[in-house]
Design a protein around this motif. Structure first.
Motif, mmCIF file in Angstrom:
data_model
loop_
_atom_site.group_PDB
_atom_site.id
_atom_site.type_symbol
_atom_site.label_atom_id
_atom_site.label_comp_id
_atom_site.label_asym_id
_atom_site.label_seq_id
_atom_site.Cartn_x
_atom_site.Cartn_y
_atom_site.Cartn_z
ATOM 1 N N GLY A 1 0.726 -1.058 0.095
ATOM 2 C CA GLY A 1 0.083 -0.030 0.043
ATOM 3 C C GLY A 1 0.914 1.327 -0.007
ATOM 4 N N LEU A 2 2.204 1.084 -0.165
ATOM 5 C CA LEU A 2 2.957 2.481 -0.190
ATOM 6 C C LEU A 2 2.752 3.157 -1.416
ATOM 7 C CD1 LEU A 2 6.313 1.156 0.987
ATOM 8 C CD2 LEU A 2 4.920 2.787 2.264
ATOM 9 N N PRO A 3 2.869 4.337 -1.707
ATOM 10 C CA PRO A 3 2.636 5.262 -2.761
ATOM 11 C C PRO A 3 3.837 4.680 -3.730
ATOM 12 C CG PRO A 3 3.474 6.662 -1.114
ATOM 13 C CD PRO A 3 3.180 5.202 -0.298
ATOM 14 N N PRO A 4 3.320 4.483 -5.302
ATOM 15 C CA PRO A 4 4.163 4.276 -6.186
ATOM 16 C C PRO A 4 5.255 5.136 -6.190
ATOM 17 C CG PRO A 4 2.192 5.228 -7.125
ATOM 18 C CD PRO A 4 1.979 5.388 -5.549
ATOM 19 N N ARG A 5 6.297 4.704 -6.974
ATOM 20 C CA ARG A 5 7.693 5.476 -7.049
ATOM 21 C C ARG A 5 7.568 7.009 -7.442
ATOM 22 N NH1 ARG A 5 13.096 3.052 -8.892
ATOM 23 N NH2 ARG A 5 12.255 1.432 -7.960
ATOM 24 N N GLY A 6 6.739 7.178 -8.711
ATOM 25 C CA GLY A 6 6.440 8.405 -9.124
ATOM 26 C C GLY A 6 5.897 9.185 -8.154
ATOM 27 N N ALA A 7 4.728 8.841 -7.305
ATOM 28 C CA ALA A 7 4.234 9.611 -6.139
ATOM 29 C C ALA A 7 5.473 10.184 -5.255
ATOM 30 C CB ALA A 7 3.035 9.060 -5.679
ATOM 31 N N ARG A 8 6.068 8.990 -4.921
ATOM 32 C CA ARG A 8 7.457 9.491 -3.908
ATOM 33 C C ARG A 8 8.138 10.505 -4.316
ATOM 34 N NH1 ARG A 8 7.505 3.619 -3.712
ATOM 35 N NH2 ARG A 8 9.684 3.744 -4.624
ATOM 36 N N HIS A 9 8.572 10.404 -5.666
ATOM 37 C CA HIS A 9 9.648 11.382 -6.137
ATOM 38 C C HIS A 9 8.830 12.693 -6.567
ATOM 39 C CE1 HIS A 9 13.174 8.949 -7.634
ATOM 40 N NE2 HIS A 9 12.317 7.976 -7.477
ATOM 41 N N ALA A 10 7.523 12.975 -6.584
ATOM 42 C CA ALA A 10 6.881 14.043 -6.700
ATOM 43 C C ALA A 10 6.966 14.933 -5.419
ATOM 44 C CB ALA A 10 5.293 13.953 -7.097
ATOM 45 N N LEU A 11 7.229 14.301 -4.128
ATOM 46 C CA LEU A 11 7.739 14.973 -2.760
ATOM 47 C C LEU A 11 8.719 15.777 -3.177
ATOM 48 C CD1 LEU A 11 6.905 12.221 -0.410
ATOM 49 C CD2 LEU A 11 5.353 14.090 -0.865
ATOM 50 N N TYR A 12 9.674 15.521 -4.213
ATOM 51 C CA TYR A 12 10.747 16.600 -3.960
ATOM 52 C C TYR A 12 10.178 17.738 -4.813
ATOM 53 C CZ TYR A 12 13.816 12.566 -2.727
ATOM 54 O OH TYR A 12 14.512 11.611 -2.066
ATOM 55 N N GLY A 13 9.342 17.631 -5.851
ATOM 56 C CA GLY A 13 8.752 18.923 -6.540
ATOM 57 C C GLY A 13 8.062 19.717 -5.490
ATOM 58 N N GLN A 14 7.245 19.003 -4.541
ATOM 59 C CA GLN A 14 6.586 19.727 -3.737
ATOM 60 C C GLN A 14 7.387 20.638 -2.705
ATOM 61 O OE1 GLN A 14 3.999 16.918 -1.516
ATOM 62 N NE2 GLN A 14 3.099 16.232 -3.703
#
Length: 166
Positions: free
Chosen positions: A82-95
């Motif tokens: 249930g962890l977020p996919p890799r793309g969602a995890r990488h989006a945190l850097y943009g945030q």
């Protein structure tokens, strides 16, 4: 009397080239200075990573036989619980970039992003540990002893070579 002038585009291009060259040189000098600081003799040991300085699962993974490492990789890819996919995890850097640039600065938003990243990293580490444990639990005593031998040898070799990360 007519003046000989260079086209303004040539001067502008030269300025950009010089600025880019300067930036690249500063980047290289920064990397070199950072490496020198990080790997600086005995007094720099408090900055080093390794089995005695930080926690890393890499030595445990490297100690597994090749087929078990592949199984671990498949398990991590297929079942992240249930962890977020890799793309969602990488989006945190943009945030984070957006939050750092925001005016007025929202400390709470930055703290939330950091907390989310830390929670995700901890969950990923937990999932990896559980998958590793399942694989090791299915091994025979002889196979586990071989893993222990490879782990011990890998840690010894890295300590002797003075590598920063196991």
């Amino acid at each position: 009397m007519a003046e000989d002038r260079k086209p303004s585009g040539t001067g502008r291009a030269l300025k950009w080239a010089l600025a880019l060259s300067l930036a690249l040189n500063l980047l290289i000098v920064g990397f070199a200075a950072g490496a020198a600081w990080r790997f600086a003799g005995k007094e720099g040991e408090h900055r080093r990573w390794g089995p005695d300085r930080g926690i890393s699962g890499a030595p445990f993974v490297r100690a597994l036989p090749r087929d078990a490492r592949r199984a671990l990789g498949r398990a991590m890819h297929d079942d992240l619980g249930g962890l977020p996919p890799r793309g969602a995890r990488h989006a945190l850097y943009g945030q984070m970039v957006a939050a750092l640039r925001a005016e007025p600065f929202d400390e709470g938003a930055v703290a939330d992003i950091l907390r989310t990243q830390a929670d995700t990293a901890q969950a990923l580490q937990g999932a990896a540990q559980q998958a590793w444990l399942r694989i090791v639990s299915e091994m025979s005593a002889v196979e586990r002893a071989e893993v222990a031998d490879r782990l011990e040898e890998g840690l010894r070799r890295h300590r002797e070579r003075g590598l920063q990360r196991p």
